[in-house]
Enzyme design. Sequence first.
Site, PDB file in Angstrom:
ATOM      1  N   HIS A  54      25.910 -29.084  53.544  1.00 30.16           N
ATOM      2  CA  HIS A  54      27.072 -28.792  52.702  1.00 30.16           C
ATOM      3  C   HIS A  54      26.595 -28.354  51.320  1.00 30.16           C
ATOM      4  O   HIS A  54      25.485 -28.698  50.890  1.00 30.16           O
ATOM      5  CB  HIS A  54      27.946 -30.037  52.567  1.00 30.16           C
ATOM      6  N   GLU A  56      27.387 -29.269  48.284  1.00 32.29           N
ATOM      7  CA  GLU A  56      27.049 -30.337  47.350  1.00 32.29           C
ATOM      8  C   GLU A  56      25.704 -30.967  47.689  1.00 32.29           C
ATOM      9  O   GLU A  56      24.901 -31.259  46.801  1.00 32.29           O
ATOM     10  CB  GLU A  56      28.139 -31.424  47.362  1.00 32.29           C
ATOM     11  N   CYS A  84      33.649 -33.720  50.876  1.00 32.49           N
ATOM     12  CA  CYS A  84      33.868 -34.592  52.031  1.00 32.49           C
ATOM     13  C   CYS A  84      33.290 -35.973  51.725  1.00 32.49           C
ATOM     14  O   CYS A  84      32.542 -36.150  50.758  1.00 32.49           O
ATOM     15  CB  CYS A  84      33.209 -33.987  53.268  1.00 32.49           C
ATOM     16  N   CYS A  87      29.422 -36.060  51.283  1.00 33.31           N
ATOM     17  CA  CYS A  87      28.957 -35.537  49.998  1.00 33.31           C
ATOM     18  C   CYS A  87      29.296 -36.489  48.856  1.00 33.31           C
ATOM     19  O   CYS A  87      28.486 -36.720  47.955  1.00 33.31           O
ATOM     20  CB  CYS A  87      29.553 -34.154  49.748  1.00 33.31           C
TER      21      CYS A  87
END
Length: 155
Positions: A54, A56, A84, A87
């Site tokens: 992801h 992040e 999410c 993260c």
Amino acid sequence: MTAHEPFLIQAIDLARRNVEEQGGRPFGAVLVRDGTVIATGVNQMGATGDPTAHAELQAIRAASRDLGSLRLDGCTVYASGHPCPMCLAAMTMTGIDAVYYAHSNEDGAPFGLSTAGVYAELAKPLGERAMTVRHLPVRVAGTDLYALWRHRQPG
């Protein structure tokens, strides 16, 4: 314009370019300390085959490498979309002070890009979750993993 908006605009631009140039998902992140961009990341799940790639987390990984530290105290993350739980947990565990995001889970829901369901699942007690999560206190004689780790730490 607030002090946060330029960094959010940068995260959105990263996300846009990820979609247009890489065929990636529409997520970008900018990691900042003391007003300076330390690292950036885009969602690279498709490109890497890694479901944890992801935006992040990519920014956190880059910042940790560049700073030579597992701790990112004093840092702020600016994300194009609502982080999410994975993260958010990583940001918490690394000591990041704040996160600001431009697009909400509600914005992403019509496109299948909301993690609201994951947040709802994680809010349930362990025994009520769809995934089985159980503590089984197995020990191997002569092996105390945590004591071994502590013994091997410098200083």
